[in-house]
Design a protein around this motif. Structure first.
Motif, short mmCIF file in Angstrom:
data_model
loop_
_atom_site.label_atom_id
_atom_site.label_comp_id
_atom_site.label_asym_id
_atom_site.label_seq_id
_atom_site.Cartn_x
_atom_site.Cartn_y
_atom_site.Cartn_z
N GLY A 90 0.66 3.84 -3.01
CA GLY A 90 0.22 5.20 -2.68
C GLY A 90 1.16 6.25 -3.26
O GLY A 90 0.73 7.25 -3.81
N PRO A 118 -2.65 -2.50 -3.41
CA PRO A 118 -2.44 -2.06 -2.02
C PRO A 118 -3.29 -2.88 -1.06
O PRO A 118 -2.92 -3.07 0.09
CB PRO A 118 -2.88 -0.60 -2.03
CG PRO A 118 -3.79 -0.48 -3.21
CD PRO A 118 -3.33 -1.46 -4.21
N PHE A 119 -4.42 -3.34 -1.51
CA PHE A 119 -5.28 -4.23 -0.69
C PHE A 119 -6.08 -5.03 -1.70
O PHE A 119 -6.29 -4.61 -2.83
CB PHE A 119 -6.20 -3.43 0.24
CG PHE A 119 -6.87 -2.26 -0.43
CD1 PHE A 119 -8.00 -2.42 -1.22
CD2 PHE A 119 -6.34 -0.98 -0.28
CE1 PHE A 119 -8.59 -1.33 -1.84
CE2 PHE A 119 -6.92 0.12 -0.90
CZ PHE A 119 -8.05 -0.07 -1.69
N TYR A 132 -10.21 -4.16 -4.10
CA TYR A 132 -9.45 -3.25 -4.95
C TYR A 132 -10.26 -2.79 -6.16
O TYR A 132 -10.24 -1.62 -6.53
CB TYR A 132 -8.12 -3.89 -5.41
CG TYR A 132 -7.31 -2.89 -6.19
CD1 TYR A 132 -6.73 -1.80 -5.55
CD2 TYR A 132 -7.20 -2.98 -7.58
CE1 TYR A 132 -6.07 -0.83 -6.25
CE2 TYR A 132 -6.52 -2.01 -8.29
CZ TYR A 132 -5.95 -0.94 -7.62
OH TYR A 132 -5.30 0.02 -8.32
N SER A 167 0.83 -1.21 0.00
CA SER A 167 0.00 0.00 0.00
C SER A 167 0.86 1.26 0.00
O SER A 167 0.48 2.27 -0.58
CB SER A 167 -0.93 0.00 1.21
OG SER A 167 -0.17 -0.10 2.38
#
Ligand SMILES: Nc1ncnc2c1ncn2[C@@H]1O[C@H](COP(=O)(O)OP(=O)(O)O)[C@@H](O)[C@H]1O
Ligand SMILES: [Mg+2]
Lengths: 308, 231
Positions: free
Chosen positions: A69, A130-131, A160, A65
C-alpha cells in the motif's frame, strides 16, 4: 478443459496485461500529446517504479498489504519527482526540441538503468502481493437442454489479478476525468492545442510541461507497482513495456487518449489469447506487424487525427 | 500606454524587426500597415514575448513588459487576437473563453459582457471551436482576448477573408473598446477599412518603422496612402 474455459483464462490474463499496458501507454501518450516529446526513457520510469516498490516493501516490513500500500503511493511520487527534475534540468534546456529530446531521453534511459544496476544490482527480486486468494471460476455447459454452471478443474485466477484489472480501470477513469473535467486538464489541453497561444493567455507552459512529464512517469511507475507482484523487479525490465507502449500509442494514434486505451485493450487481450493458444512470440510478431500496417496505411493511428 | 522602443527581433539569427518604435495611447486605434512580410505579425509576437527581443523594450503604462516571462505579458493586460485566429482546437467555445477569463482572473460578469457583444457565441457555447464558421471563429478569438479585460489590444488582420456583415460587427466592437479606453494596435491590409476606423496609421517596411500619420490627413488625400505604402 474445453475451449471455452481456456478462452476465459486467456482473456483474464490478457486483461491484466491490458490494464497495466494502458496505464503505461497513457503516460507516454500524454507526454507526447502535450509536449511533443518522444520519451525513450519511459520504460525506465516503469522499471524504477518496480524497483522502488521492492525497496519500500523491504523498508516498511509488516504484513505484505501494508508495504504494498505504501509502495503504491510512494513509488509513483518519487518517480514523478525524478521526472520533473529531468524535465527542468534537461528537456527545458533543449527548449523541448522534438529531435534533441529524443537523444536526451535515450541518454536518460542509460543513466537510470546503470544507476539502478549499481545500486540495486542485477538480481530479479519478487514483491509479495498484498492479497492473493485463488478464485476458482465457473463455466457453463448445456445439460438436458438447460444451462448449468460447473467448476472446471484448473480454471482459476487470483484476487490480486482481478484487483489489478480494477485498479487499472479506476486510474484510467481518473485520468479521463482530470483531462475532461478539471481546470488542470483544461490548461493541459490548451497547451496541447497551441503552445504559443497558451503563453499568450497567461498559462505557464513550462510548469505545465514539468507537471505532465512527472504525471506520465508516475503513471508508468504505478503500472509497474501493480504488476511487480506478478512479474518481479529487475533493472532491465523497462524494455518490454517501452516497446509495447509505443506499439499501443502508434496503433491508437499519438496523443489520443481514447485511442491509446482501446489499442491497449486490443494488444493486451490479443497477446493474452495468442500466448495461451499459440505462443507469446507469435503474439509479439502479430503486434509488430499491426504497427507496420498502421504506419503504412494509417499513420495517424486508428483514432488519431491527421495533422494538417 | 503601449509603447515599442527601438525593438529589434527575429527568428533565430534572422532579424526581422529593426529598431521599430511605435506607441498607442488609451482610447486610440493605431493601424499598422505594410506589405506582406514587412514584419507586422512579428511585431505582435515580439510585444507578447513569444519571440525574444534582440534589442529595445516594450512598455505598458511605463512598465517594461519585455522584461517579463512570456506568460506574464498577457497578465499585465495585453489581449492578443492573432492572425489566423489560432483558437484552442478541441476545446469548446465556453472553454476557449474560460482560458481568457483565467488569464487575469476576471470576475464572472466580464464573461456576460463579452457574450453580450457576441450573442452568436452564446448559441454555439458548447460546440468545439473548430466547428464554427470563419466569422464565428474570429468572434471567438476576439471574445477570448476581451475576457481578460485588456488595457491594450493587438488585432492582427482580424477581418481577413470575412463577409462584410462580420467585418462590420467586429469593427463595432473595436470602436466600443476604444470608447472604453483600450489602446488598440490593428494590423489592417485594406486601405478603406484602415481609413474608416484608425486614429493614426503607422507604416512598416522591412521591419523598420516609417511615417506615422493622423488619419484625417489621409482621408483628405487618399493618394498619400499609396505613396506611404510604396505601391
Ligand atoms: N516562424 C518564422 N520563422 C522564420 N521566419 C519567419 C517566421 N515567421 C515569419 N518569418 C519571416 O519574417 C518576416 C516577417 O513576417 P511577418 O511578421 O509574418 O510579416 P507580415 O505579418 O507583415 O506579413 C518574413 O520575411 C517572414 O518570412
Ligand atoms: Mg502577418
Amino acid at each position: 478443459m474445453d475451449l471455452g474455459p481456456y478462452l476465459l483464462l486467456a482473456i483474464l490474463e490478457g486483461a491484466v496485461m491490458a490494464s497495466v499496458l494502458a496505464l503505461t501507454a497513457v503516460g507516454l501518450s500524454l507526454v507526447f500529446g502535450v509536449m511533443r516529446v518522444v520519451n525513450i526513457a519511459h520504460g525506465e520510469f516503469f522499471m524504477l517504479g518496480a524497483v522502488l516498490a521492492w525497496y519500500v516493501t523491504q523498508m516498511v516490513g509488516g504484513p505484505p498489504s501494508l508495504g504494498f500500500g505504501v509502495a503504491l503511493v510512494v513509488a509513483p511520487l518519487i518517480v514523478g519527482a525524478i521526472a520533473v527534475a529531468a524535465d527542468m534540468t534537461v528537456l527545458k534546456r533543449l527548449d523541448y526540441d522534438p529531435e534533441r529530446t529524443i537523444v536526451a531521453t535515450i541518454g536518460l534511459l542509460y543513466i537510470i538503468q546503470q544507476l539502478t544496476l549499481m545500486g540495486y544490482g542485477p538480481e530479479a527480486r519478487p514483491v509479495e502481493p498484498p492479497f492473493n486468494t485463488r478464485l476458482a471460476l465457473p463455466w457453463f455447459e448445456v445439460r438436458d437442454g438447460a444451462l448449468a454452471l460447473y467448476w472446471p478443474w484448473g480454471l482459476s485466477t487470483t484476487s490480486y489479478k482481478l484487483a489489478v484489472i480494477g485498479a487499472g480501470i479506476a486510474v484510467l477513469l481518473g485520468v479521463w476525468a482530470m483531462m475532461a473535467r478539471s481546470q488542470m486538464g483544461l490548461v493541459m489541453r490548451a497547451v496541447q492545442a497551441d503552445r504559443d497561444m497558451a503563453l499568450a493567455f497567461g498559462i505557464p507552459v513550462e510548469r505545465v510541461y514539468a507537471m505532465v512529464f512527472g504525471l506520465g512517469a508516475a503513471l508508468a511507475a504505478l503500472a509497474a507497482v501493480l504488476i511487480v507482484p506478478i512479474s518481479q523487479a529487475h533493472y532491465l525490465m523497462g524494455a518490454d513495456p517501452l516497446l509495447l507502449a509505443f506499439t499501443v500509442v502508434i496503433i491508437g494514434g499519438l496523443g489520443s487518449l481514447p485511442g491509446t486505451v482501446v489499442a491497449a485493450i486490443l494488444i493486451g487481450l490479443s497477446d493474452g489469447i495468442i500466448s495461451v493458444f499459440f505462443s507469446p512470440t507469435l503474439a509479439k510478431i502479430l503486434a509488430t506487424l499491426l504497427v507496420a500496417l498502421v504506419l503504412v496505411f494509417r499513420p495517424q493511428g486508428l483514432f488519431g487525427v491527421r495533422s494538417a | 500606454m503601449l509603447e515599442l522602443d527601438r525593438v529589434s527581433a527575429g527568428y533565430g539569427a534572422a532579424q526581422v524587426l529593426r529598431e521599430l518604435s511605435l506607441s498607442v495611447s488609451a482610447g486610440e486605434i493605431l493601424c499598422l500597415m505594410g506589405r506582406n512580410g514587412a514584419g507586422k505579425t512579428t511585431a505582435m509576437r515580439a510585444i507578447m514575448g513569444l519571440i525574444p527581443l534582440m534589442g529595445g523594450r516594450v512598455l505598458l503604462d511605463g512598465a517594461e513588459v519585455s522584461a517579463l516571462a512570456p506568460h506574464k505579458v498577457p497578465r499585465a493586460g495585453i489581449g492578443y487576437v492573432p492572425q489566423g485566429r489560432r483558437l484552442f482546437a478541441g476545446l469548446t467555445v465556453a472553454q476557449n473563453l474560460e482560458i481568457g477569463m483565467r488569464t487575469r482572473s476576471s470576475p464572472p460578469e466580464v464573461l456576460e459582457e463579452v457574450l453580450a457583444l457576441f450573442p452568436r457565441l452564446r448559441e454555439r457555447y458548447r460546440q468545439p471551436a473548430q466547428t464554427l464558421s470563419g466569422g464565428e471563429q474570429q468572434m471567438l478569438a476576439t471574445a477570448r482576448a476581451l475576457c481578460l479585460r485588456p488595457k491594450a489590444l493587438l488585432l492582427d488582420e482580424p477581418t481577413e477573408g470575412l463577409q462584410p456583415s462580420m467585418v462590420d460587427a467586429l469593427r463595432q466592437v473595436t470602436l466600443q473598446m476604444r470608447g472604453r479606453g483600450v489602446a488598440t494596435i490593428l494590423v489592417e491590409q485594406r486601405p478603406d477599412a484602415a481609413l474608416a476606423i484608425a486614429d493614426r496609421i503607422a507604416f512598416i517596411e522591412n521591419g523598420r518603422g516609417g511615417e506615422v500619420v493622423p488619419v484625417e490627413m489621409l482621408r483628405r488625400d487618399p493618394s498619400l496612402l499609396a505613396r506611404y505604402l510604396g505601391v
